[in-house]
Design an enzyme around this catalytic site. Structure first.
Site, PDB file in Angstrom:
ATOM      1  N   PRO A 217       0.919  -1.352   0.082  1.00 55.29           N
ATOM      2  CA  PRO A 217       0.096  -0.099  -0.076  1.00 55.29           C
ATOM      3  C   PRO A 217       0.755   1.381   0.088  1.00 55.29           C
ATOM      4  CG  PRO A 217      -0.086  -1.190   2.095  1.00 55.29           C
ATOM      5  CD  PRO A 217       0.293  -2.092   1.125  1.00 55.29           C
ATOM      6  N   ASN A 218       0.402   2.119  -0.676  1.00 57.15           N
ATOM      7  CA  ASN A 218       0.776   3.618  -0.860  1.00 57.15           C
ATOM      8  C   ASN A 218       2.123   3.785  -1.932  1.00 57.15           C
ATOM      9  OD1 ASN A 218      -1.198   4.858   0.734  1.00 57.15           O
ATOM     10  ND2 ASN A 218      -0.132   3.916   2.469  1.00 57.15           N
TER      11      ASN A 218
ATOM     12  N   ARG B 285       5.149  11.778  -3.660  1.00 59.82           N
ATOM     13  CA  ARG B 285       4.969  12.472  -2.195  1.00 59.82           C
ATOM     14  C   ARG B 285       6.339  12.027  -1.326  1.00 59.82           C
ATOM     15  NH1 ARG B 285       1.323  14.160  -4.535  1.00 59.82           N
ATOM     16  NH2 ARG B 285      -0.983  14.190  -4.054  1.00 59.82           N
TER      17      ARG B 285
ATOM     18  N   TYR C 228      11.296   8.744   0.710  1.00 62.19           N
ATOM     19  CA  TYR C 228      11.365   7.644  -0.228  1.00 62.19           C
ATOM     20  C   TYR C 228      12.099   8.071  -1.690  1.00 62.19           C
ATOM     21  CZ  TYR C 228       8.061   5.927   3.112  1.00 62.19           C
ATOM     22  OH  TYR C 228       7.619   5.356   4.436  1.00 62.19           O
TER      23      TYR C 228
ATOM     24  N   ASN D 124       8.161  -5.472  -1.307  1.00 63.66           N
ATOM     25  CA  ASN D 124       8.156  -4.523  -0.226  1.00 63.66           C
ATOM     26  C   ASN D 124       6.612  -4.450   0.258  1.00 63.66           C
ATOM     27  OD1 ASN D 124       7.840  -2.086   1.342  1.00 63.66           O
ATOM     28  ND2 ASN D 124       9.015  -0.971  -0.098  1.00 63.66           N
TER      29      ASN D 124
ATOM     30  N   ALA E 283       3.242  -0.994   4.837  1.00 66.28           N
ATOM     31  CA  ALA E 283       2.662  -1.101   6.368  1.00 66.28           C
ATOM     32  C   ALA E 283       2.487  -2.405   6.572  1.00 66.28           C
ATOM     33  CB  ALA E 283       1.770  -0.130   6.335  1.00 66.28           C
TER      34      ALA E 283
ATOM     35  N   GLU F  68      12.966  -9.234   1.298  1.00 66.35           N
ATOM     36  CA  GLU F  68      12.128  -8.263   1.623  1.00 66.35           C
ATOM     37  C   GLU F  68      13.107  -6.957   1.475  1.00 66.35           C
ATOM     38  OE1 GLU F  68      11.392  -8.908   5.753  1.00 66.35           O
ATOM     39  OE2 GLU F  68      10.575  -7.133   5.951  1.00 66.35           O
TER      40      GLU F  68
ATOM     41  N   HIS G 121      12.806  -2.854   2.034  1.00 66.39           N
ATOM     42  CA  HIS G 121      12.422  -1.628   2.328  1.00 66.39           C
ATOM     43  C   HIS G 121      13.225  -0.538   2.038  1.00 66.39           C
ATOM     44  CE1 HIS G 121       9.389  -3.536   4.737  1.00 66.39           C
ATOM     45  NE2 HIS G 121      10.464  -4.562   5.151  1.00 66.39           N
ATOM     46  N   ILE G 122      12.751   0.589   1.239  1.00 68.45           N
ATOM     47  CA  ILE G 122      13.134   1.781   0.943  1.00 68.45           C
ATOM     48  C   ILE G 122      13.750   2.606   1.903  1.00 68.45           C
ATOM     49  CG2 ILE G 122      13.017   3.999  -0.222  1.00 68.45           C
ATOM     50  CD1 ILE G 122      10.425   2.672  -1.594  1.00 68.45           C
ATOM     51  N   SER G 123      13.217   2.591   3.002  1.00 73.80           N
ATOM     52  CA  SER G 123      13.899   3.403   4.321  1.00 73.80           C
ATOM     53  C   SER G 123      14.300   2.503   5.294  1.00 73.80           C
ATOM     54  CB  SER G 123      12.685   4.180   5.009  1.00 73.80           C
ATOM     55  OG  SER G 123      11.657   3.316   5.419  1.00 73.80           O
TER      56      SER G 123
ATOM     57  N   ARG H  74      13.392   4.187  12.510  1.00 74.62           N
ATOM     58  CA  ARG H  74      11.867   4.834  12.435  1.00 74.62           C
ATOM     59  C   ARG H  74      11.295   4.390  13.833  1.00 74.62           C
ATOM     60  NH1 ARG H  74       9.619   4.833   6.743  1.00 74.62           N
ATOM     61  NH2 ARG H  74       8.019   6.363   7.625  1.00 74.62           N
TER      62      ARG H  74
ATOM     63  N   ARG I 172       7.861  -0.233  13.414  1.00 72.46           N
ATOM     64  CA  ARG I 172       8.317  -0.504  12.017  1.00 72.46           C
ATOM     65  C   ARG I 172       9.438  -1.572  12.154  1.00 72.46           C
ATOM     66  NH1 ARG I 172       5.776   2.942   8.355  1.00 72.46           N
ATOM     67  NH2 ARG I 172       5.325   5.190   9.564  1.00 72.46           N
TER      68      ARG I 172
HETATM   69  O1  CA2 Z   1      10.504   1.733   3.776  1.00 75.88           O
HETATM   70  C1  CA2 Z   1       9.691   1.266   3.263  1.00 75.88           C
HETATM   71  O2  CA2 Z   1      10.034   0.840   2.075  1.00 75.88           O
HETATM   72  C2  CA2 Z   1       8.333   0.813   3.835  1.00 75.88           C
HETATM   73  O3  CA2 Z   1       8.030  -0.585   3.580  1.00 75.88           O
HETATM   74  C3  CA2 Z   1       7.446   1.872   3.463  1.00 75.88           C
HETATM   75  C4  CA2 Z   1       6.084   1.631   4.053  1.00 75.88           C
HETATM   76  C5  CA2 Z   1       6.148   1.815   5.371  1.00 75.88           C
HETATM   77  O4  CA2 Z   1       4.867   1.444   6.291  1.00 75.88           O
HETATM   78  C6  CA2 Z   1       7.013   0.712   5.974  1.00 75.88           C
HETATM   79  O5  CA2 Z   1       7.089   0.744   7.574  1.00 75.88           O
HETATM   80  C7  CA2 Z   1       8.619   0.930   5.569  1.00 75.88           C
HETATM   81  C8  CA2 Z   1       5.299   2.912   3.245  1.00 75.88           C
HETATM   82  C9  CA2 Z   1       5.006   2.911   2.127  1.00 75.88           C
HETATM   83  C10 CA2 Z   1       4.653   4.292   1.790  1.00 75.88           C
HETATM   84  O6  CA2 Z   1       4.953   4.665   0.509  1.00 75.88           O
HETATM   85  C11 CA2 Z   1       4.855   5.908   0.073  1.00 75.88           C
HETATM   86  C12 CA2 Z   1       5.925   6.295  -1.178  1.00 75.88           C
HETATM   87  C13 CA2 Z   1       5.649   7.724  -1.426  1.00 75.88           C
HETATM   88  C14 CA2 Z   1       5.002   8.571  -0.776  1.00 75.88           C
HETATM   89  C15 CA2 Z   1       4.291   8.186   0.228  1.00 75.88           C
HETATM   90  C16 CA2 Z   1       4.288   6.864   0.669  1.00 75.88           C
END
Ligand code: CA2
Length: 147
Positions: free
Chosen positions: A12-13, A20, A25, A76, A79, A100, A102-104, A109, A113
């Site tokens: 999701p997202n 954004r 990200y 990825n 959430a 697996e 994760h970008i961040s 964090r 998480r």
């Molecule tokens: O760091 C990551 O890749 C996460 O999987 C990203 C998730 C977060 O809930 C995980 O804890 C870590 C959130 C993805 C939201 O993606 C967005 C991308 C661009 C703008 C806003 C949200």
């Protein structure tokens, strides 16, 4: 004999990637991620297919599809990483490598998480390498499967 593609699954997202919150990200979009992964895979004779779903069940169905159609999964789960036993259960039915991504750096964090259900299945975990992490996962899949 043609190889099955590597599935790159996004939760999701992540459709908002590059649009954004670039401070977390980055500026690259999912299309950029797919191109970068395809280039790395092509060096070793592999292909990738990238998918994104905002729904837990959508991700479960993509993992089921991967059982027949993919040689490996890079995921990825967004959430759902931190909440989804259903995604873990689906990944446990997949027989190939699972990475697996994760970008961040989730460990830098909020504490919610820091736990990942998906890590109980993943063969490797990438966090904090930005979107470059996806292609690094693909590189690892290729070296594992190239034999
Ligand atoms: O760091 C990551 O890749 C996460 O999987 C990203 C998730 C977060 O809930 C995980 O804890 C870590 C959130 C993805 C939201 O993606 C967005 C991308 C661009 C703008 C806003 C949200």
């Amino acid at each position: 004999m043609s190889r099955k593609p590597i599935f790159i699954l996004n939760g999701p997202n992540l459709n908002l990637l590059g649009k954004r919150q670039p401070e977390i990200y980055g500026h690259d979009t999912l299309d950029d991620v797919e191109r970068a992964c395809a280039a790395v895979a092509a060096e070793k004779g592999f292909e990738v297919q990238l998918f994104q779903s905002n729904y837990e069940g959508g991700l479960v169905e993509l993992i089921h599809r991967a059982r027949d159609e993919a040689c490996a999964i890079v995921i990825n789960p967004g959430a759902y990483t931190h909440t989804s036993v259903a995604i873990l259960d689906a990944l446990n039915t997949f027989e190939g490598p699972v990475f697996e991504c994760h970008i961040s750096n989730v460990h830098k964090r909020e504490s919610f998480r820091h736990h990942s259900y998906v890590s109980l299945r993943a063969d490797g975990v990438m966090a904090g390498f930005g979107v470059e992490g996806y292609a690094l996962c693909v590189r690892r899949v290729c070296s594992l499967l190239a034999g």
